[in-house]
Design a protein around this motif. Structure first.
Motif, PDB file in Angstrom:
ATOM      1  N   TYR A  13       0.817  -1.156   0.000  1.00 30.51           N
ATOM      2  CA  TYR A  13       0.000   0.000   0.000  1.00 30.51           C
ATOM      3  C   TYR A  13       0.863   1.221   0.000  1.00 30.51           C
ATOM      4  O   TYR A  13       1.875   1.308   0.629  1.00 30.51           O
ATOM      5  CB  TYR A  13      -0.921  -0.119   1.174  1.00 30.51           C
ATOM      6  CG  TYR A  13      -0.931   0.968   2.151  1.00 30.51           C
ATOM      7  CD1 TYR A  13      -2.000   1.832   2.200  1.00 30.51           C
ATOM      8  CD2 TYR A  13       0.093   1.128   3.046  1.00 30.51           C
ATOM      9  CE1 TYR A  13      -2.041   2.809   3.127  1.00 30.51           C
ATOM     10  CE2 TYR A  13       0.045   2.120   3.982  1.00 30.51           C
ATOM     11  CZ  TYR A  13      -1.021   2.947   4.017  1.00 30.51           C
ATOM     12  OH  TYR A  13      -1.075   3.929   4.943  1.00 30.51           O
TER      13      TYR A  13
ATOM     14  N   THR B 240      -3.946   8.717  -3.297  1.00 30.78           N
ATOM     15  CA  THR B 240      -5.331   8.283  -3.181  1.00 30.78           C
ATOM     16  C   THR B 240      -6.064   8.607  -4.474  1.00 30.78           C
ATOM     17  O   THR B 240      -5.939   9.707  -4.976  1.00 30.78           O
ATOM     18  CB  THR B 240      -6.020   9.030  -2.027  1.00 30.78           C
ATOM     19  OG1 THR B 240      -5.273   8.816  -0.831  1.00 30.78           O
ATOM     20  CG2 THR B 240      -7.437   8.570  -1.852  1.00 30.78           C
TER      21      THR B 240
ATOM     22  N   ARG C 118      -5.459   4.443  -4.327  1.00 32.58           N
ATOM     23  CA  ARG C 118      -4.257   3.693  -4.607  1.00 32.58           C
ATOM     24  C   ARG C 118      -4.581   2.232  -4.870  1.00 32.58           C
ATOM     25  O   ARG C 118      -5.518   1.682  -4.302  1.00 32.58           O
ATOM     26  CB  ARG C 118      -3.280   3.783  -3.437  1.00 32.58           C
ATOM     27  CG  ARG C 118      -3.787   3.176  -2.174  1.00 32.58           C
ATOM     28  CD  ARG C 118      -2.970   3.657  -1.005  1.00 32.58           C
ATOM     29  NE  ARG C 118      -3.070   5.084  -0.875  1.00 32.58           N
ATOM     30  CZ  ARG C 118      -3.297   5.688   0.271  1.00 32.58           C
ATOM     31  NH1 ARG C 118      -3.447   5.010   1.354  1.00 32.58           N
ATOM     32  NH2 ARG C 118      -3.387   6.992   0.319  1.00 32.58           N
TER      33      ARG C 118
ATOM     34  N   ARG D 248       4.979   9.077   1.692  1.00 31.07           N
ATOM     35  CA  ARG D 248       4.646   7.956   0.823  1.00 31.07           C
ATOM     36  C   ARG D 248       5.844   7.540  -0.024  1.00 31.07           C
ATOM     37  O   ARG D 248       6.077   6.362  -0.260  1.00 31.07           O
ATOM     38  CB  ARG D 248       3.473   8.326  -0.078  1.00 31.07           C
ATOM     39  CG  ARG D 248       2.139   8.378   0.652  1.00 31.07           C
ATOM     40  CD  ARG D 248       1.060   8.911  -0.265  1.00 31.07           C
ATOM     41  NE  ARG D 248      -0.226   8.921   0.391  1.00 31.07           N
ATOM     42  CZ  ARG D 248      -1.255   9.633  -0.004  1.00 31.07           C
ATOM     43  NH1 ARG D 248      -1.137  10.423  -1.053  1.00 31.07           N
ATOM     44  NH2 ARG D 248      -2.407   9.581   0.627  1.00 31.07           N
TER      45      ARG D 248
ATOM     46  N   ASN E 284      -9.984  -3.089  -2.273  1.00 31.78           N
ATOM     47  CA  ASN E 284      -9.297  -1.818  -2.466  1.00 31.78           C
ATOM     48  C   ASN E 284      -9.048  -1.550  -3.944  1.00 31.78           C
ATOM     49  O   ASN E 284      -9.295  -0.452  -4.440  1.00 31.78           O
ATOM     50  CB  ASN E 284      -7.968  -1.819  -1.724  1.00 31.78           C
ATOM     51  CG  ASN E 284      -7.147  -0.582  -2.028  1.00 31.78           C
ATOM     52  OD1 ASN E 284      -7.367   0.469  -1.451  1.00 31.78           O
ATOM     53  ND2 ASN E 284      -6.218  -0.685  -2.973  1.00 31.78           N
TER      54      ASN E 284
ATOM     55  N   VAL F  46      -5.784  -1.036   8.290  1.00 32.72           N
ATOM     56  CA  VAL F  46      -5.237  -0.189   7.231  1.00 32.72           C
ATOM     57  C   VAL F  46      -5.963  -0.446   5.914  1.00 32.72           C
ATOM     58  O   VAL F  46      -6.306   0.490   5.181  1.00 32.72           O
ATOM     59  CB  VAL F  46      -3.717  -0.447   7.067  1.00 32.72           C
ATOM     60  CG1 VAL F  46      -3.192   0.227   5.808  1.00 32.72           C
ATOM     61  CG2 VAL F  46      -2.965   0.071   8.290  1.00 32.72           C
TER      62      VAL F  46
ATOM     63  N   THR G  65      -8.289   2.201   3.908  1.00 33.30           N
ATOM     64  CA  THR G  65      -7.922   2.607   2.552  1.00 33.30           C
ATOM     65  C   THR G  65      -9.097   2.446   1.597  1.00 33.30           C
ATOM     66  O   THR G  65      -9.315   3.294   0.719  1.00 33.30           O
ATOM     67  CB  THR G  65      -6.727   1.764   2.059  1.00 33.30           C
ATOM     68  OG1 THR G  65      -5.683   1.794   3.035  1.00 33.30           O
ATOM     69  CG2 THR G  65      -6.197   2.302   0.738  1.00 33.30           C
TER      70      THR G  65
ATOM     71  N   CYS H 221     -11.269   5.342   2.163  1.00 32.99           N
ATOM     72  CA  CYS H 221     -10.697   6.531   1.510  1.00 32.99           C
ATOM     73  C   CYS H 221     -11.059   6.552   0.030  1.00 32.99           C
ATOM     74  O   CYS H 221     -11.375   7.607  -0.527  1.00 32.99           O
ATOM     75  CB  CYS H 221      -9.176   6.527   1.663  1.00 32.99           C
ATOM     76  SG  CYS H 221      -8.569   7.180   3.227  1.00 32.99           S
ATOM     77  N   ASN H 222     -10.991   5.388  -0.597  1.00 32.23           N
ATOM     78  CA  ASN H 222     -11.341   5.307  -2.015  1.00 32.23           C
ATOM     79  C   ASN H 222     -12.786   5.746  -2.259  1.00 32.23           C
ATOM     80  O   ASN H 222     -13.090   6.395  -3.253  1.00 32.23           O
ATOM     81  CB  ASN H 222     -11.149   3.886  -2.532  1.00 32.23           C
ATOM     82  CG  ASN H 222      -9.692   3.477  -2.602  1.00 32.23           C
ATOM     83  OD1 ASN H 222      -8.805   4.319  -2.603  1.00 32.23           O
ATOM     84  ND2 ASN H 222      -9.449   2.184  -2.659  1.00 32.23           N
TER      85      ASN H 222
ATOM     86  N   GLN I  24      -3.596   6.415   8.270  1.00 31.61           N
ATOM     87  CA  GLN I  24      -4.675   6.217   7.299  1.00 31.61           C
ATOM     88  C   GLN I  24      -5.990   6.803   7.812  1.00 31.61           C
ATOM     89  O   GLN I  24      -6.807   7.313   7.040  1.00 31.61           O
ATOM     90  CB  GLN I  24      -4.831   4.724   6.996  1.00 31.61           C
ATOM     91  CG  GLN I  24      -5.606   4.410   5.730  1.00 31.61           C
ATOM     92  CD  GLN I  24      -4.913   4.965   4.492  1.00 31.61           C
ATOM     93  OE1 GLN I  24      -3.695   5.050   4.435  1.00 31.61           O
ATOM     94  NE2 GLN I  24      -5.693   5.359   3.507  1.00 31.61           N
TER      95      GLN I  24
ATOM     96  N   GLU J 256      -5.913  10.485   7.040  1.00 30.28           N
ATOM     97  CA  GLU J 256      -6.220  10.768   5.642  1.00 30.28           C
ATOM     98  C   GLU J 256      -7.714  10.664   5.372  1.00 30.28           C
ATOM     99  O   GLU J 256      -8.289  11.480   4.640  1.00 30.28           O
ATOM    100  CB  GLU J 256      -5.453   9.797   4.737  1.00 30.28           C
ATOM    101  CG  GLU J 256      -3.953  10.049   4.709  1.00 30.28           C
ATOM    102  CD  GLU J 256      -3.250   9.295   3.594  1.00 30.28           C
ATOM    103  OE1 GLU J 256      -3.911   9.002   2.571  1.00 30.28           O
ATOM    104  OE2 GLU J 256      -2.071   8.999   3.736  1.00 30.28           O
TER     105      GLU J 256
END
Length: 581
Positions: free
Chosen positions: A6, A10, A12, A109, A453, A487, A491, A494-495, A530, A533
């Protein structure tokens, strides 16, 4: 065997090449002798270590009680007999605004990607060796005669002499059986290869015109091929060309034995591979895939998977394999339906995984229909879970999930909405499998989340499906299981949130903020980072969430991480967004 990685902007995509951790399940995948070393993309796939402690899962004290009820609509979608219409609601992304608020994140990152690149290189330089042993000693076990016997030099010579010059075939065969039992002992194996002319005699018996002697000689070679000593595999080199020739024979049992023996030798010895490649091992294996015998096909998949793990495979093996008919036949044997055999499908799914990880020509696999085949197989696996026909299902689920996840990274962003995986049924099937993993195989949960993801990273349609099927809450319930799972879940969220205000509105109000506040009390930097974010994106598109965050002592929760260098920039950016908007 790998897992996922990962990093990046974003949204990702996690790729097999960016993350790898050995899981407990990776070790359970093999029901044969296994020599494990960290760092291979094989089962303990394809497993991997990056110098990280193997994943351990501590399930929450309470089960996912609401998962069954929440998944009711998902099951209904999966079982819908017709073609499901696609939801194409799409909102703009506002990437520029995201960059301005993520102060210092990209630099972190980049460091993480550099660290992971070094770990991947170290992983590739190590080899995970697995071997299988084929024995059919049921009758001997009943007679108490199957135990390995330590033979001295004189006894080995005597059995070889009797096998070569015995008075009748029965006596010669009995001598080879006795030698084979002795070769099950590591010290006897060393004695055998030290004896001058021993391998030459055994090869002579392998090439004789007596079928029973040929079979017993091949079984002796098979015992030697299973040795943990590389010198023993090297000693078998004179026999490999004959084993390759016999793949075109008529006895399915003999072909199966030759394939497993070759598979054991191939993975152990570079010298064996160097000899077999110019002799045409790839065309010989391609011819075997036409066999009507399931046992031969399964053995072929094993031998091929061993060959594909070689460090020289991307340059010397996979290009010629892709030019053959093997990829199309592999995908054919993985097609769901009444003729699908679990053992065969598992072997070729791992083969496909290794080919994809090589990145030699994944576009060709996409052209051959790899994505729809794997998607249909995913639906079939979920259907098996619903039918309670799930014995051994995890053995196939693992490589299928990895293949899908890695292939998705090959699909251009602009083409993501046209691929077959945008079907709502795929999301429903994946969540049914996640429920199965939670209950019976927790170490596979990261595999499913890794795929989720990559599905959500560039597909508003998939994100819409998550929301319309009410699958956000089941995702949140996975957060307490482990840091790795946390995590991945964060993530994925976040997507979804990154797709814009309309998506955030579907998440607010709800349990998301309270779950994120709970993650901020954790000490794991990746999980907290994360979460920061996700909160930044949420506040950007849903200002009411920022006010609720302040009211629920969110700033105080951030204070505990103020001294952590990796989080300072993100904490400062989040505080500014929460206070000033």
């Amino acid at each position: 065997m790998t897992l996922r990685v990962y990093g990046g902007q974003t949204p990702r995509l996690f790729t097999e090449f960016e993350l790898g951790e050995t899981t407990e399940f990776d070790l359970q995948l093999l029901n044969f002798s296994l020599i494990t070393q960290p760092g291979s993309s094989h089962r303990p796939c394809p497993a991997l270590t990056h110098g990280v402690t193997p994943l351990t899962y501590s399930p929450a004290p309470h089960p996912l009680q609401s998962l069954d009820s929440v998944l009711f609509s998902a099951c209904a979608v999966l079982c819908f007999p017709g073609r499901v219409s696609f939801r194409c609601t799409m909102w703009s992304r506002r990437h520029c605004r995201l960059r301005t608020v993520a102060c210092g994140v990209e630099e972190l990152r980049c460091r993480r990607r550099e660290r992971e690149a070094a770990l991947r290189k170290a992983r590739r330089e190590q080899q995970l060796v697995s071997k299988r042993l084929l024995r059919e000693d049921a009758q001997e076990e009943g007679e108490g005669q199957s135990a390995a016997v330590l033979l001295g030099e004189a006894e080995v010579q005597q059995f070889l002499r009797l096998a070569q010059r015995g008075t009748d075939e029965k006596e010669r065969e009995k001598a080879l059986v006795s030698l084979r039992r002795g070769l099950q002992h590591p010290e006897t194996q060393q004695t055998f290869i030290r004896l001058e002319g021993s391998m030459r005699t055994l090869v002579g018996l392998l090439t004789s015109n007596r079928a029973l002697l040929q079979l017993e000689a091949a079984r002796c070679l098979h015992e030697l091929s299973h040795s943990e000593q590389s010198a023993v595999a090297e000693a078998c080199l004179p026999a490999t060309s004959y084993l390759l020739t016999y793949l075109s024979g008529h006895s399915s049992d003999f072909i199966e034995l030759c394939l497993y023996t070759l598979g054991n030798l191939i993975v152990e010895s570079e010298a064996v591979r160097k000899q077999l490649l110019p002799q045409g091992i790839v065309p010989a294996l391609a011819a075997c895939i036409q066999s009507p015998h399931v046992a031969v096909l399964e053995a072929l998949g094993y031998a091929l998977s061993q060959l594909l793990q070689a460090k020289e495979a991307p340059e010397q093996i996979i290009p010629s394999l892709l030019d053959s008919s093997l990829p199309q036949h592999m995908l054919r044997l993985m097609q769901p339906g009444p003729k699908l055999n679990l053992g065969v499908a598992v072997e070729f799914a791992w083969c496909l995984h290794y080919i994809i990880c090589s990145q030699v020509n994944n576009a060709m696999l996409l052209t051959h229909g790899a994505l729809p085949t794997l998607a249909m197989l995913l639906l079939d696996l979920a259907g098996a879970v619903q039918r309670m026909d799930d014995v051994g299902l995890e053995l196939l689920a693992c490589p299928v999930l990895r293949c899908l996840s890695n292939l998705l990274t090959e699909v251009p962003v602009e083409a993501m909405e046209q691929v077959e995986l945008r079907d709502e049924r795929v999301v429903a099937a994946l969540f049914i499998l996640l429920q199965f993993f939670f209950q019976k195989q927790p170490s596979l949960l990261p595999e499913g989340l890794w795929l989720l993801n990559n599905l959500t990273a560039n597909s508003p349609t998939i994100c819409t499906s998550l929301l319309s099927l009410d699958l956000i809450e089941p995702l949140l319930q996975l957060l307490p299981l482990s840091n790795v799972i946390s995590v991945l879940v964060l993530t994925v969220l976040c997507n979804v949130v990154e797709k814009g205000p309309a998506y955030c509105q579907r998440l607010w109000p709800g349990p998301l903020l309270s779950c994120l506040l709970n993650t901020l009390v954790l000490s794991d930097t990746e999980v907290v980072g994360q979460s920061l974010e996700l909160l930044q994106l949420l506040f950007l598109y849903q200002p009411e969430a920022a006010q609720a965050f302040l009211q629920q002592s969110g700033l105080q929760a951030l204070e505990r991480h103020r001294e952590e260098a990796q989080l300072q920039d993100r904490i400062l950016a989040l505080q500014q967004t929460a206070i000033h908007g």
